[in-house]
Design an enzyme around this catalytic site. Structure first.
Site, PDB file in Angstrom:
ATOM      1  N   GLY A 135       0.810  -1.216   0.000  1.00  0.00           N
ATOM      2  CA  GLY A 135       0.000   0.000   0.000  1.00  0.00           C
ATOM      3  C   GLY A 135       0.839   1.259   0.000  1.00  0.00           C
ATOM      4  O   GLY A 135       1.315   1.704   1.053  1.00  0.00           O
ATOM      5  N   THR A 137       0.036   3.883  -2.860  1.00  0.00           N
ATOM      6  CA  THR A 137      -0.844   4.878  -3.484  1.00  0.00           C
ATOM      7  C   THR A 137      -2.025   5.225  -2.576  1.00  0.00           C
ATOM      8  O   THR A 137      -2.582   4.352  -1.905  1.00  0.00           O
ATOM      9  CB  THR A 137      -1.381   4.316  -4.818  1.00  0.00           C
ATOM     10  N   TRP A 167      -6.305   1.553  -4.788  1.00  0.00           N
ATOM     11  CA  TRP A 167      -5.769   0.882  -5.972  1.00  0.00           C
ATOM     12  C   TRP A 167      -4.718  -0.149  -5.570  1.00  0.00           C
ATOM     13  O   TRP A 167      -3.653  -0.211  -6.181  1.00  0.00           O
ATOM     14  CB  TRP A 167      -5.158   1.900  -6.959  1.00  0.00           C
ATOM     15  N   ARG A 273      -7.311 -15.116 -42.779  1.00  0.00           N
ATOM     16  CA  ARG A 273      -8.465 -14.272 -43.137  1.00  0.00           C
ATOM     17  C   ARG A 273      -8.287 -13.700 -44.547  1.00  0.00           C
ATOM     18  O   ARG A 273      -7.302 -13.008 -44.817  1.00  0.00           O
ATOM     19  CB  ARG A 273      -8.562 -13.133 -42.121  1.00  0.00           C
ATOM     20  N   GLU A 368       2.815   1.542 -11.314  1.00  0.00           N
ATOM     21  CA  GLU A 368       4.281   1.469 -11.145  1.00  0.00           C
ATOM     22  C   GLU A 368       4.983   2.648 -11.805  1.00  0.00           C
ATOM     23  O   GLU A 368       6.088   2.508 -12.316  1.00  0.00           O
ATOM     24  CB  GLU A 368       4.826   0.151 -11.699  1.00  0.00           C
TER      25      GLU A 368
END
Ligand code: TGC
Ligand code: FAD
Length: 389
Positions: A135, A137, A167, A273, A368
């Site tokens: 933790g 943030t 978050w 394809r 990050e």
């Protein structure tokens, strides 16, 4: 499953890997193909993390793989990076789980904890018996963790914590949270165990990204912890930021895995394809997209290989990690977006893994340290001028 068992190796970089590095990579690749890919779209759809994977990841030595002692596998950093690459080839959320456990929670204890804390927590975390979260943030402090408002005050021989972290990956499933807080002397860290009175978690729902990963809010209201839960060597912002360097290192490698899956999926698709008179792969614009993707993947691989050598030699600088995180994640995100486009309408459905990777990579580009924050770290490094404030 698409992209799981094939490599992209235009420059024969495989030749530069040691047998034990390839073995670690191949074991995780096989695990991911067998255990993760058949289920991942369902977990993404339902916003669930498959906890059944934890024990299997522990058996593979993934948690704290590049740490030494305390029940950790003691692998070198290239093997560790390759593991992160294979996890993220399946899903960024899976790599996130391993990153947070290893590079953030375990590394915080490994680098800033007492000997007693290392003995108590690390072997259990390596075995996947204890899950950690990290933790840093807060609701009002993301790129600027130095502004954090979480506080710890001394109370007799212990501490009282107050604040909110937001978050936080693995937050509500973690047995322990590494919590960063301000004290009189600056920033320091604590190990707060689940069940400690005053400590509550709740999950963040409605994410369009990282849906197979748990993201939570942590609330601390007069949470009392004793000195045995204080990280004695965590002095200043340097302590959490040095954990970020470890995690960013793994992310730089992981992004290659996500990019590889998207590239291989698009390559297969355009070969089969047909539009107008022939396969899409026969058109020049399509080929240019594929060549650009291959080029960026190859450059990212080379950056990581060299970064791993520097890390193993003990000479890696945090700014070099910022360079790799910034470049590789941004390249992967662009590759995912391009691959999504190349599948046309099929690019938006979960029959193919691309849209999931593309959405996940939006988070990876942000967490990050955002792309722009990494830019400012590098700008400061090359000019000597600090453009943050
Ligand atoms: P600044 O003055 O730059 O640094 C303070 C002290 O820390 C040292 N330092 C580092 N040490 C090791 N590694 C690093 N990467 C370091 N960066 C800085 C620095 O030398 C200094 O040491 P000292 O001894 O002189 O005090 O501090 P600042 O406040 O100016 O910081 C600016 C900035 C932008 C570099 C930093 O705050 C930053 O990186 N911000 C981004 C925040 C961020 O990345 N948060 C991530 C939260 S965790 C997460 O997202 C987990 S996601 C889940 C997953 O990984 O899968
Ligand atoms: P802000 O900092 O508000 O940034 C918003 C925008 O402003 C960005 O584009 C940024 O680049 C830009 N910006 C900011 N400062 C500047 C500046 N000085 N100059 C120019 N532009 C600037 N955190 C944890 O602590 N632990 C976790 O486990 C964790 N897991 C996460 C999982 C997920 C799914 C997500 C989405 C996030 C997670 N985070 C975690 C938080 C993450 O680290 C932050 O979201 C990130 O650091 C950015 O902070 P922010 O979201 O507050 O954005």
């Amino acid at each position: 499953m698409i992209g799981s068992s094939r490599d992209v190796d235009f420059f024969n970089l495989d030749e530069l890997l040691r047998p034990e590095e390839k073995m670690a990579r191949d074991a995780v690749r096989a695990f991911v193909s067998r255990e993760v890919l058949p289920q991942i779209e369902q977990h993404f759809a339902h916003e669930t993390f498959d906890r059944g994977l934890v024990a299997q990841m522990a058996d593979l030595g993934i948690f704290g793989a590049n740490l030494h002692g305390y029940g950790c596998a003691g692998m070198n950093n290239i093997a560790y990076g390759l593991i992160m690459q294979e996890l993220e080839a399946a899903d960024s959320g899976l790599r996130s789980f391993a990153s947070v456990q290893s590079a953030l929670a375990m590394y915080a204890i490994y680098s800033s904890g007492s000997e007693e804390q290392k003995q108590r927590y690390l072997p259990e975390m390596a075995r996947g018996k204890l899950i950690g979260c990290f933790g840093l943030t807060e609701p009002d402090h993301g790129s600027d963790p130095g502004g954090m408002e979480t506080r710890a005050r001394r109370d007799g021989r212990g501490w009282v914590l107050n604040g909110v972290k937001r978050w936080i990956t693995n937050g509500s499933i973690a047995d322990l949270a590494i919590v960063w807080a301000k004290v009189e002397e600056g920033v320091t860290g604590f190990i707060v165990e689940r069940g400690t009175p005053g400590f509550a978690t709740s999950d963040i729902h409605g994410k369009f990204s990282m849906r197979a990963s748990i993201t939570s809010e942590l609330v601390f209201e007069d949470v009392r912890v004793d000195e045995a839960h204080h990280l004695p060597n965590a002095r200043g912002l340097r302590a959490p930021l040095s954990c970020l360097t470890q995690a960013r290192y793994g992310i730089a490698w992981g992004a290659i895995g996500a990019a590889r899956t998207c590239y291989l999926c698009a390559l297969d698709y355009v070969k089969s394809r047909k539009q107008f008179s022939r396969p899409l792969a026969g058109y020049q614009m399509v080929q240019r997209k594929l060549v650009n993707m291959l080029t960026e993947i190859t450059k990212a691989q080379m950056i990581c290989l060299r970064l791993g050598q520097l890390k193993d030699a003990g000479t890696m600088r945090p700014e070099q990690v910022s360079f790799a995180k910034r470049n590789n994640v941004n390249a992967a995100l662009k590759i995912a977006r391009t691959a999504r486009d190349m599948l046309g309408a099929n690019g938006i459905v979960n029959e193919y893994p691309i849209i999931r990777h593309m959405l996940n990579l939006e988070t990876v580009n942000t967490y990050e340290g955002t792309f722009d924050v990494q830019t400012l770290i590098l700008g400061r490094d090359i000019t000597g001028e600090n453009a943050f404030d």
